[in-house]
Motif scaffolding. Structure first.
Motif, PDB file in Angstrom:
ATOM      1  N   HIS A  24       0.833  -1.198   0.000  1.00  0.00           N
ATOM      2  CA  HIS A  24       0.000   0.000   0.000  1.00  0.00           C
ATOM      3  C   HIS A  24       0.877   1.261   0.000  1.00  0.00           C
ATOM      4  CE1 HIS A  24      -3.536  -2.532   1.134  1.00  0.00           C
ATOM      5  NE2 HIS A  24      -4.161  -1.591   0.462  1.00  0.00           N
ATOM      6  N   MET A  25       1.968   1.235   0.785  1.00  0.00           N
ATOM      7  CA  MET A  25       2.913   2.357   0.786  1.00  0.00           C
ATOM      8  C   MET A  25       3.496   2.569  -0.605  1.00  0.00           C
ATOM      9  SD  MET A  25       5.008   1.572   4.312  1.00  0.00           S
ATOM     10  CE  MET A  25       6.433   2.464   3.692  1.00  0.00           C
ATOM     11  N   SER A  26       3.907   1.461  -1.237  1.00  0.00           N
ATOM     12  CA  SER A  26       4.512   1.549  -2.569  1.00  0.00           C
ATOM     13  C   SER A  26       3.509   2.072  -3.592  1.00  0.00           C
ATOM     14  CB  SER A  26       5.031   0.171  -3.004  1.00  0.00           C
ATOM     15  OG  SER A  26       6.049  -0.278  -2.132  1.00  0.00           O
ATOM     16  N   GLY A  27       2.257   1.607  -3.480  1.00  0.00           N
ATOM     17  CA  GLY A  27       1.235   2.074  -4.406  1.00  0.00           C
ATOM     18  C   GLY A  27       0.988   3.567  -4.277  1.00  0.00           C
ATOM     19  N   THR A  28       0.906   4.042  -3.033  1.00  0.00           N
ATOM     20  CA  THR A  28       0.708   5.479  -2.797  1.00  0.00           C
ATOM     21  C   THR A  28       1.886   6.289  -3.327  1.00  0.00           C
ATOM     22  OG1 THR A  28      -0.541   4.953  -0.791  1.00  0.00           O
ATOM     23  CG2 THR A  28       0.252   7.207  -1.029  1.00  0.00           C
ATOM     24  N   THR A  29       3.100   5.777  -3.057  1.00  0.00           N
ATOM     25  CA  THR A  29       4.303   6.463  -3.540  1.00  0.00           C
ATOM     26  C   THR A  29       4.330   6.490  -5.062  1.00  0.00           C
ATOM     27  OG1 THR A  29       5.503   5.679  -1.587  1.00  0.00           O
ATOM     28  CG2 THR A  29       6.823   6.501  -3.424  1.00  0.00           C
ATOM     29  N   LEU A  30       3.945   5.378  -5.683  1.00  0.00           N
ATOM     30  CA  LEU A  30       3.958   5.293  -7.146  1.00  0.00           C
ATOM     31  C   LEU A  30       3.000   6.306  -7.763  1.00  0.00           C
ATOM     32  CD1 LEU A  30       5.245   3.704  -9.448  1.00  0.00           C
ATOM     33  CD2 LEU A  30       3.323   2.108  -9.337  1.00  0.00           C
ATOM     34  N   VAL A  41      13.288   8.047 -12.265  1.00  0.00           N
ATOM     35  CA  VAL A  41      14.192   7.319 -11.365  1.00  0.00           C
ATOM     36  C   VAL A  41      13.458   6.919 -10.089  1.00  0.00           C
ATOM     37  CG1 VAL A  41      16.330   7.445 -10.029  1.00  0.00           C
ATOM     38  CG2 VAL A  41      16.239   8.435 -12.320  1.00  0.00           C
ATOM     39  N   MET A  42      12.569   7.780  -9.594  1.00  0.00           N
ATOM     40  CA  MET A  42      11.793   7.434  -8.403  1.00  0.00           C
ATOM     41  C   MET A  42      10.870   6.238  -8.676  1.00  0.00           C
ATOM     42  SD  MET A  42      10.770  11.109  -6.717  1.00  0.00           S
ATOM     43  CE  MET A  42      11.901  11.970  -5.639  1.00  0.00           C
ATOM     44  N   ILE A  43      10.238   6.225  -9.837  1.00  0.00           N
ATOM     45  CA  ILE A  43       9.385   5.089 -10.202  1.00  0.00           C
ATOM     46  C   ILE A  43      10.221   3.817 -10.309  1.00  0.00           C
ATOM     47  CG2 ILE A  43       7.993   4.106 -12.074  1.00  0.00           C
ATOM     48  CD1 ILE A  43       6.951   6.964 -12.586  1.00  0.00           C
ATOM     49  N   PHE A  44      11.407   3.924 -10.916  1.00  0.00           N
ATOM     50  CA  PHE A  44      12.298   2.763 -11.003  1.00  0.00           C
ATOM     51  C   PHE A  44      12.651   2.251  -9.606  1.00  0.00           C
ATOM     52  CE2 PHE A  44      14.140   4.816 -15.110  1.00  0.00           C
ATOM     53  CZ  PHE A  44      12.978   4.481 -15.790  1.00  0.00           C
ATOM     54  N   GLY A  45      12.849   3.187  -8.675  1.00  0.00           N
ATOM     55  CA  GLY A  45      13.192   2.800  -7.304  1.00  0.00           C
ATOM     56  C   GLY A  45      12.070   2.039  -6.623  1.00  0.00           C
ATOM     57  N   VAL A  46      10.828   2.481  -6.840  1.00  0.00           N
ATOM     58  CA  VAL A  46       9.677   1.791  -6.241  1.00  0.00           C
ATOM     59  C   VAL A  46       9.551   0.382  -6.812  1.00  0.00           C
ATOM     60  CG1 VAL A  46       7.172   1.793  -6.004  1.00  0.00           C
ATOM     61  CG2 VAL A  46       8.436   3.921  -5.726  1.00  0.00           C
ATOM     62  N   VAL A  47       9.688   0.247  -8.139  1.00  0.00           N
ATOM     63  CA  VAL A  47       9.583  -1.065  -8.788  1.00  0.00           C
ATOM     64  C   VAL A  47      10.666  -2.004  -8.258  1.00  0.00           C
ATOM     65  CG1 VAL A  47       9.805  -2.291 -10.985  1.00  0.00           C
ATOM     66  CG2 VAL A  47       8.506  -0.156 -10.871  1.00  0.00           C
ATOM     67  N   SER A  48      11.890  -1.512  -8.194  1.00  0.00           N
ATOM     68  CA  SER A  48      13.003  -2.326  -7.706  1.00  0.00           C
ATOM     69  C   SER A  48      12.792  -2.724  -6.250  1.00  0.00           C
ATOM     70  CB  SER A  48      14.313  -1.535  -7.861  1.00  0.00           C
ATOM     71  OG  SER A  48      15.421  -2.300  -7.467  1.00  0.00           O
ATOM     72  N   ASP A  49      12.263  -1.798  -5.451  1.00  0.00           N
ATOM     73  CA  ASP A  49      12.021  -2.075  -4.033  1.00  0.00           C
ATOM     74  C   ASP A  49      10.981  -3.175  -3.846  1.00  0.00           C
ATOM     75  OD1 ASP A  49      11.900  -1.510  -1.092  1.00  0.00           O
ATOM     76  OD2 ASP A  49       9.887  -0.864  -1.651  1.00  0.00           O
ATOM     77  N   VAL A  50       9.913  -3.154  -4.633  1.00  0.00           N
ATOM     78  CA  VAL A  50       8.872  -4.190  -4.521  1.00  0.00           C
ATOM     79  C   VAL A  50       9.474  -5.568  -4.777  1.00  0.00           C
ATOM     80  CG1 VAL A  50       6.789  -5.109  -5.618  1.00  0.00           C
ATOM     81  CG2 VAL A  50       6.927  -2.680  -5.048  1.00  0.00           C
ATOM     82  N   ILE A  51      10.333  -5.662  -5.785  1.00  0.00           N
ATOM     83  CA  ILE A  51      10.942  -6.951  -6.130  1.00  0.00           C
ATOM     84  C   ILE A  51      11.844  -7.439  -4.999  1.00  0.00           C
ATOM     85  CG2 ILE A  51      12.515  -8.132  -7.716  1.00  0.00           C
ATOM     86  CD1 ILE A  51      11.530  -6.226  -9.915  1.00  0.00           C
TER      87      ILE A  51
END
Length: 356
Positions: free
Chosen positions: A295-301, A325-335
């Motif tokens: 949910h945190m990642s979704g809000t950040t995205l 770059v911020m979007i890339f960071g969120v995607v990488s973090d989820v993985i």
């Protein structure tokens, strides 16, 4: 989204996904297409100017690419709201062969800069207050040295923060020994006794040594190494979408690594620091953590997509790159957090419970 059923059904088999992603990210970042370096590191010319009319951003960038044969061009429009004053900032990375060509021996960049100015004037006839700034390769090398030292210090501070967060799981004496070694390595790099990249490698490797001499510190070590994965994932996606590495994007990468550490701490708090309010086994606790974290990642995205939209609407390349770059960071973090750290920590907790 609660991942409890997935963790319970597949266990450590989930690790196949992030491990394959790690290999793919390493290939994309280093081999093909490979990360590109921006004006801060390769050198180039930065031109600012003012105008009484809106600046044709796309036309200037396209003409510079076509006539000068340079792929790295950034044109950012500027405007003072309510005044009718416009302008722009044009950044062009020097071609790789510029300094091997003929031309003015005292200033091999002169013809190149003159050509950039002519293109700007052809598209913006009333351009005035033109200011030219060179970023020569030697200065680019200084910027790179500064960036590596900044990265070195950031990794060390990151290690301190993580070890403090896991202070109940790590032996103080051994942790202090590793941190003192890191301080010595940083000082050697600062006084140019040791290459900063070598120093960075030492700090990462001695983190693994900490897990060997103090197995209870394993979760902290996994979290620290996951930050390497996060950074690699961002670099790989930057390479794919042709976002160059600059001082600005390095700072965004470090910020997003810090964000990733936050989600890792959310995970570890649920799995490792069980309280009376935390019901269920390690699978259920990890699942609840994943629900909160995703949910945190979704809000950040959503927020990052808004920043990206603003960048495109204003045609501000710097804002676009920050958002990407911020979007890339969120995607990488989820993985890394929910497909690597979570199943690994579940397995670690179960192993310790069976050995107890």
């Amino acid at each position: 989204m609660n991942l409890t059923p997935i963790y319970r059904k597949y266990g450590t088999k989930i690790l196949i996904i992030p491990l394959v992603a790690f290999v793919l990210f390493a290939y994309l970042a280093t081999v093909n297409p490979g990360i590109s370096y921006g004006i801060d590191f390769k050198g180039g010319v930065r031109v600012s100017f003012s105008s009484t009319h809106p600046v044709p951003v796309d036309a200037i960038a396209e003409k510079i690419r076509r006539e000068l044969g340079v792929p790295e061009v950034s044109v950012v429009p500027t405007e003072v709201p309510g005044t009718g004053k416009y302008g722009g900032i044009v950044e062009v990375v020097f071609p790789d062969d510029l300094f091997t060509k003929g031309g003015d021996a005292s200033d091999p960049t002169k013809d190149f800069k003159d050509a950039v100015i002519q293109i700007i004037k052809s598209e913006v006839p009333d351009a005035e207050n033109i200011v030219i700034r060179d970023i020569v390769p030697a200065l680019g090398a200084k910027f790179w040295e500064l960036a590596v030292k900044m990265l070195l210090l950031a990794v060390f501070l990151l290690k301190v923060v993580v070890l403090i967060a896991f202070r109940h799981n790590t032996p103080v004496a051994k942790v202090l020994g590793v941190l003192l070694l890191d301080v010595a390595v940083i000082l050697l790099a600062h006084f140019k006794v040791l290459d900063p990249l070598v120093a960075l490698a030492v700090i990462l490797i001695d983190t693994v040594a900490l897990a060997i001499i103090a197995p209870s510190a394993t979760p902290a070590v996994v979290m620290l190494w996951s930050s390497v994965f996060d950074a690699l994932g961002m670099l790989a996606l930057m390479a794919v979408f042709n976002v160059p590495l600059t001082l600005q994007t390095i700072m965004i990468i470090l910020m997003m690594v810090g964000y990733s550490i936050d989600t890792d701490i959310v995970l570890s708090t649920h799995i490792l620091k069980r309280s009376e309010r935390e019901e269920g086994d390690e699978y259920e606790r990890a699942g609840r953590a994943s629900s909160t974290g995703l949910h945190m990642s979704g809000t950040t995205l959503v927020s990052m997509l808004f920043i990206l939209a603003v960048g495109y609407l204003t045609r501000n390349l710097s804002v676009i790159r920050i958002g990407m770059v911020m979007i890339f960071g969120v995607v990488s973090d989820v993985i890394i957090t929910w497909l690597f750290n979570a199943p690994l920590m579940i397995a670690w907790v179960r192993k310790n419970a069976s050995n107890a």
